[in-house]
Design an enzyme around this catalytic site. Structure first.
Site, PDB file in Angstrom:
ATOM      1  N   ASP A  82      -0.118  -1.250 -13.594  1.00 52.15           N
ATOM      2  CA  ASP A  82      -1.245  -0.304 -14.367  1.00 52.15           C
ATOM      3  C   ASP A  82      -1.145   1.033 -13.875  1.00 52.15           C
ATOM      4  O   ASP A  82      -1.141   1.682 -14.307  1.00 52.15           O
ATOM      5  CB  ASP A  82      -2.838  -1.419 -14.263  1.00 52.15           C
ATOM      6  CG  ASP A  82      -3.378  -1.967 -15.677  1.00 52.15           C
ATOM      7  OD1 ASP A  82      -1.663  -2.588 -16.321  1.00 52.15           O
ATOM      8  OD2 ASP A  82      -4.408  -2.128 -14.933  1.00 52.15           O
TER       9      ASP A  82
ATOM     10  N   ASP B 252       0.852  -1.610   0.205  1.00 49.98           N
ATOM     11  CA  ASP B 252      -0.161  -0.083   0.057  1.00 49.98           C
ATOM     12  C   ASP B 252       0.938   1.101  -0.466  1.00 49.98           C
ATOM     13  O   ASP B 252       0.582   1.980  -0.754  1.00 49.98           O
ATOM     14  CB  ASP B 252      -1.140  -0.362   1.270  1.00 49.98           C
ATOM     15  CG  ASP B 252      -0.376  -0.540   2.377  1.00 49.98           C
ATOM     16  OD1 ASP B 252       0.925  -1.427   2.710  1.00 49.98           O
ATOM     17  OD2 ASP B 252      -0.771  -0.786   3.401  1.00 49.98           O
TER      18      ASP B 252
HETATM   19 MG    MG Z   1      -2.795  -6.493 -15.719  1.00 48.82          MG
END
Ligand code: MG
Ligand code: NAI
Length: 336
Positions: free
Chosen positions: A236, A208
């Site tokens: 991503d 995190d």
């Molecule tokens: Mg992916």
């Protein structure tokens, strides 16, 4: 003579892979291209998302350039994601996902990092079951799987340090404070393997907090190594710093034929419109050339893409107005 197996797949895979193949052809490297079917459309037509013939073609080739496939979010009997099958079949345990600044208003400056994602186990081991109203996924972490992915990450850190003339840095990303057994084992293996590389400055970060650092100070990061799901999500996220999913490349490497693929999916929302960003596929093709030891040509492709972006050409996803075809043509012209 090298053989490249093209697997465009579904959606915009059918647009960006032909674009990358066209660019590769302008290099006149004497590459042989074969094309194999895979994906959801293939499953509907032939009853298999990755028919044996396609798997054989991939196995016999020197490298695979893969687009994307559409995987349903519900159970479809007999359907299995082709990219997961390829990773498993060829034991492509390392997913290398570089993220670097690009010339243009869509990218933040000063970023040059590499996410090394474990590719064969973790939460994507395919071990899920349901007991009444409770669904359970098993997160498989092995000593062997952890040690080999961290070794790859350390080797990448050493290589990058040599290429860039700066000290190697590795961030081990985990959540061992909660997942004490699974990520505890991953962390233990990571620290042990990293200790074999005394030149590398090793840090650890809870996932995190790593997600936060990626947004706040990505310039301070070099190589990150992590487990399958965390790597999927963080890569991503990181792509958004430099232009989005459309520009992110990746390499799946390990034992069998290496598979190179843009990080994005089949993008059904824009498929067939001719506006897909081919940059992720082109950078993936450049990574493929590097692995095949066409080092100069790999650098030329990368530079041609960077120069095209710097020249103000880019697709709608990055705030531009150019089509896939216009962008690809401009890259080809720079290489001719
Ligand atoms: Mg992916
Ligand atoms: P996605 O990456 O396909 O799309 C997410 C968003 O980014 C969409 O708005 C899309 O238009 C945009 N985008 C992605 N690549 C782009 C490009 N090259 N140029 C311009 N815009 C681009 O991810 P999503 O929507 O989560 O998944 C769609 C399908 O793709 C699903 O069926 C999923 O299973 C599959 N998928 C397949 C992957 C693979 O084959 N390796 C990887 C990720 C998703």
């Amino acid at each position: 003579m090298k053989t490249i197996c093209l697997i465009p797949g579904d959606g915009i895979g059918q647009e960006v892979i032909p674009a990358a193949a066209e660019v590769l052809q302008t290099l006149e490297l004497g590459l042989t291209f074969v094309e194999a079917e895979a994906g959801f459309a293939c499953f509907e037509n032939h009853g298999s998302a990755l028919p044996d013939e396609s798997l054989d073609m991939a196995r016999k080739s020197d490298a695979v350039l893969f687009g994307a496939t559409s995987s349903p979010s519900t159970i479809v009997a007999g359907y299995r994601s082709p990219i997961l099958t390829l990773r498993r079949e060829f034991d492509l345990y390392a997913n290398l996902r570089p993220v670097f600044s690009l010339p243009g208003p869509f990218s933040r400056p000063g970023i040059d990092l590499l996410i090394v994602r474990e590719n064969t186990e973790g939460l994507y081991s395919g071990r899920e079951h349901q007991e009444g109203d409770t669904a359970i996924a098993e997160r498989v972490i092995t000593r062997q799987g952890s040690e080999r992915i961290v070794r790859t990450a350390c080797e990448q850190a050493m290589l990058r340090a040599k290429q860039r003339g700066k000290p190697p840095m590795l961030t081990i990303v985990h959540k061992a404070n909660v997942l004490k057994l699974t990520d505890g084992l991953f962390r233990e293996c990571a620290l042990k393997v990293a200790a074999e590389f005394p030149e590398i400055q090793v840090n650890e970060s809870l996932v995190d907090s790593a997600a936060m650092k990626l947004v706040k100070s990505p310039e301070s990061l070099d190589v990150l190594v992590t487990t399958n799901l965390f790597g999927d999500i963080l890569s991503d996220e990181a792509s958004a710093l430099v232009g989005g999913l459309g520009v992110a490349p990746s390499a799946n490497v390990g034992k069998g034929t290496p598979v190179f693929e843009p990080v994005h999916g089949s993008a059904p929302d824009i498929a067939g419109k001719g506006i897909a960003n081919p940059v992720g596929a082109l950078f993936s093709a450049s990574m493929m050339l590097e692995t095949l030891e066409f080092l100069q040509e790999a650098a030329r492709v990368r530079k041609a893409v960077l120069d095209t972006l710097a020249g103000g050409l880019y697709t709608v996803d990055m705030g531009g107005k150019n089509t896939t075809e216009e962008f690809t043509k401009a890259v080809k012209e720079r290489l001719q």
